[in-house]
Design an enzyme around this catalytic site. Structure first.
Site, PDB file in Angstrom:
ATOM      1  N   GLY A  29       0.829  -1.191   0.000  1.00 21.95           N
ATOM      2  CA  GLY A  29       0.000   0.000   0.000  1.00 21.95           C
ATOM      3  C   GLY A  29       0.867   1.246   0.000  1.00 21.95           C
ATOM      4  O   GLY A  29       2.065   1.195   0.293  1.00 21.95           O
ATOM      5  N   TYR A  30       0.232   2.361  -0.334  1.00 22.24           N
ATOM      6  CA  TYR A  30       0.944   3.631  -0.485  1.00 22.24           C
ATOM      7  C   TYR A  30       0.429   4.638   0.522  1.00 22.24           C
ATOM      8  O   TYR A  30      -0.759   4.919   0.585  1.00 22.24           O
ATOM      9  CB  TYR A  30       0.820   4.113  -1.927  1.00 22.24           C
ATOM     10  CG  TYR A  30       1.539   3.131  -2.820  1.00 22.24           C
ATOM     11  CD1 TYR A  30       2.888   3.270  -3.061  1.00 22.24           C
ATOM     12  CD2 TYR A  30       0.897   1.987  -3.304  1.00 22.24           C
ATOM     13  CE1 TYR A  30       3.580   2.325  -3.794  1.00 22.24           C
ATOM     14  CE2 TYR A  30       1.584   1.031  -4.032  1.00 22.24           C
ATOM     15  CZ  TYR A  30       2.930   1.214  -4.269  1.00 22.24           C
ATOM     16  OH  TYR A  30       3.627   0.258  -4.976  1.00 22.24           O
TER      17      TYR A  30
END
Lengths: 158, 158
Positions: A29-30
């Protein structure tokens, strides 16, 4: 900090599967979005967690700092800090002609997409292309994992 | 991941200096801006580097993951990933009535600002206020270091 030099390709057909061992489940994820100073990625791969910061690309080279972190903290951050900005994939590693290829078979919203990456020592380093290698997409920002996290393959209308 | 429970105060006068040892120079910068899933901070304090992720506050409690990193990587990130989003300060640690206070004396664009922080075990934990303690600013977002990095004290027009 190291400079990561990487080329990325589509994968053509299933010929690579015979050489691939068991894949590892990978969720990433970012945390930071475009417009900030770096991409901040949290990844859980198998039973390990990593936090990775990547700066702006210069050609196919990109500054990268990566740290292993406790897997429960990676899970926490994936859930709490990356809402709506995650990708799921299975990662396979293939040795071919002395080089290491990483094949990412995406799932979820990016199902149907398979990408192959090779890490190089220098931008102009030569390597042999396996038979299953398709079109190069190194320069196409749609194929950045950070981009796939928010504009998934299934929505491209290809 | 831990929950950080912290209260923050202005500092009144110079009475605290007698109890403060030598301070440590601290440079910190912010990689991710507001709107992303977490605040990502890189800090160099003395000869150590840290990468810290903080989630959304719930009252005065805030989830925090902190990792020590090589100091040269902290320096790299401060320079490359935090342009225009840094604060410089000297940090002093003072023991008072069994509690640990961190006093931050800001420099650069935030010169003139001195803040005292205390970390608590619980939100309602009682503690003795030192004579030099001023107004509480825990709830005032202008005093977040991430906010001071982009809207510095010298520009507030106080």
């Amino acid at each position: 900090m190291k400079m990561e030099i990487e080329r990325k390709f589509l994968v053509s057909g299933d010929g690579w599967r015979a050489a691939a061992g068991a894949g590892q489940s990978c969720e990433q994820g970012y945390i930071s979005a475009a417009g900030s100073g770096a991409t901040v990625r949290v990844r859980r791969i198998g039973e390990k967690g990593f936090l990775t910061l990547k700066g702006a690309s210069e050609g196919i080279a990109r500054p990268e700092c990566e740290y292993e972190i406790p897997v429960d903290e990676a899970d926490y951050m994936l859930e709490k800090f990356c809402e709506g900005r995650t990708v799921s994939k299975t990662r396979y590693v293939i040795q071919s002609a002395g080089m290491v290829w990483e094949i990412d078979e995406f799932s979820g919203e990016n199902r149907g997409l398979v990408l192959a990456e090779i890490e190089l020592e220098a931008e102009n380093q030569a390597f042999e292309k396996p038979a299953w290698l398709g079109e190069e997409v190194s320069g196409d920002p749609r194929y950045y994992n950070a981009a796939l996290a928010v504009n998934s393959y299934s929505k491209w209308g290809i």
